[in-house]
Design an enzyme around this catalytic site. Structure first.
Site, PDB file in Angstrom:
ATOM      1  N   TYR A 297       0.801  -1.139   0.165  1.00  0.00           N
ATOM      2  CA  TYR A 297      -0.141  -0.039  -0.165  1.00  0.00           C
ATOM      3  C   TYR A 297       0.896   0.850   0.325  1.00  0.00           C
ATOM      4  O   TYR A 297       1.190   2.378  -0.800  1.00  0.00           O
ATOM      5  CB  TYR A 297      -0.548  -0.202   1.337  1.00  0.00           C
ATOM      6  CG  TYR A 297      -2.198   0.921   1.410  1.00  0.00           C
ATOM      7  CD1 TYR A 297      -2.976   1.016   0.504  1.00  0.00           C
ATOM      8  CD2 TYR A 297      -1.624   1.921   2.105  1.00  0.00           C
ATOM      9  CE1 TYR A 297      -3.614   2.391   0.267  1.00  0.00           C
ATOM     10  CE2 TYR A 297      -2.636   3.462   2.522  1.00  0.00           C
ATOM     11  CZ  TYR A 297      -3.130   3.526   1.261  1.00  0.00           C
ATOM     12  OH  TYR A 297      -4.014   4.622   1.917  1.00  0.00           O
TER      13      TYR A 297
ATOM     14  N   LYS B 278       1.343   4.019  -3.109  1.00  0.00           N
ATOM     15  CA  LYS B 278       0.718   5.873  -3.078  1.00  0.00           C
ATOM     16  C   LYS B 278       2.351   6.800  -3.045  1.00  0.00           C
ATOM     17  O   LYS B 278       2.331   7.834  -3.467  1.00  0.00           O
ATOM     18  CB  LYS B 278       0.673   6.252  -0.953  1.00  0.00           C
ATOM     19  CG  LYS B 278      -0.936   5.471  -0.978  1.00  0.00           C
ATOM     20  CD  LYS B 278      -1.627   6.343  -1.548  1.00  0.00           C
ATOM     21  CE  LYS B 278      -3.164   5.746  -1.011  1.00  0.00           C
ATOM     22  NZ  LYS B 278      -3.951   6.538  -1.971  1.00  0.00           N
TER      23      LYS B 278
END
Length: 271
Positions: free
Chosen positions: A146, A150
């Site tokens: 994750y 980003k």
């Protein structure tokens, strides 16, 4: 039918940050189209029109953008909010799971961006607002994929912003910290859990649940989105809320070794 009001398209607008951003943009005077994977489950809300969208499908993305252009004649703001969370040790998730995460969080954002850019250039301006995270500039043990997604959004956005600025198009980032949404419940869980990580994974899960429960209201992030959409001279990055602002400052001023120790302490990691 063309409209004289500015038009905003918000992906993942059925709940959480996306819903708050869509409603805040309506309040700021925009005509707002929100998207969801299944709009049949979305209750009408605050003047937002909804369309079905799967950001992992180029055909779906193309269809939605074309619908908005046909209905309104323009797209002034795109908010790329649709995304997946993921939790677990990096070794515990399959490559297929990591690819699924990137297909939504990164390539979904890229698909949407490529679809709206020709219209924005043709109309002489626009803003693409990408929902990043403080994990776009911080390490995140037990959220490696994750955080990587980003980080990728940060690099893509800043690079693209330089390319399109001469066409009066801006690509901007909004960086929330922990936010009180259904993020944890909707996150992917590692599909190949390993006993060696079980104890630390449980510690992480408890810490994440508490952080989200005590996190910022989505309205705080929505306020940053509206600022990015309307500021006459927008910033490249908008930290959303006091926690995000403090973390961003600390990341810049604390020596790397000290920051590394703090990350381990906060995540209750040994060594």
């Amino acid at each position: 039918m063309a409209t004289t009001r500015q038009v905003a398209l918000v992906t993942g607008a059925s709940s959480g940050i996306g819903k708050a951003a869509a409603l805040a943009l309506v309040a700021a005077g925009f005509t707002v189209v929100g998207t969801s994977r299944d709009t049949s489950r979305v209750a009408p809300s605050g003047g937002v029109t909804f369309l079905d969208l799967d950001v992992t499908s180029t055909e779906s993305v193309t269809t939605v953008v074309q619908q908005v252009i046909e209905q309104s004649g323009r797209i002034d703001v795109l908010v790329n909010n649709a995304g997946l969370g993921a939790a677990g040790a990096a070794e515990e998730s399959s490559l297929a799971q990591d690819q699924r995460l990137f297909d939504v969080n990164v390539f979904g954002l890229i698909r949407m961006t490529k679809a709206v850019l020709p219209r924005m250039r043709a109309q002489g301006g626009g803003r693409i607002i990408n929902i990043s995270s403080v994990l776009g500039f911080l390490p995140a043990p037990y959220m490696a994929s994750y955080a990587a997604s980003k980080h990728a959004i940060e690099g893509y956005s800043e690079s693209l912003d330089h390319e399109v600025r001469e066409h009066d198009v801006r690509v901007l980032l909004v960086q929330p910290a922990y936010t009180n949404t259904e993020f944890e419940a909707n996150s992917l869980r590692a599909d190949s859990p390993l006993p060696v990580y079980a104890q630390q994974r449980h510690i992480f899960d408890d810490m994440m649940a508490a952080a989200i429960k005590d996190g910022d209201d989505p309205a705080i992030v929505a306020k940053a989105v509206v600022s990015a959409a309307t500021d006459p001279k927008p910033k490249l990055r908008y930290t959303a809320g006091p926690t995000a602002g403090r973390v961003s400052t600390l990341r810049r001023i604390i020596p790397a070794r000290s920051f590394d120790k703090q990350i381990r302490k906060l995540n209750r990691l040994a060594g």
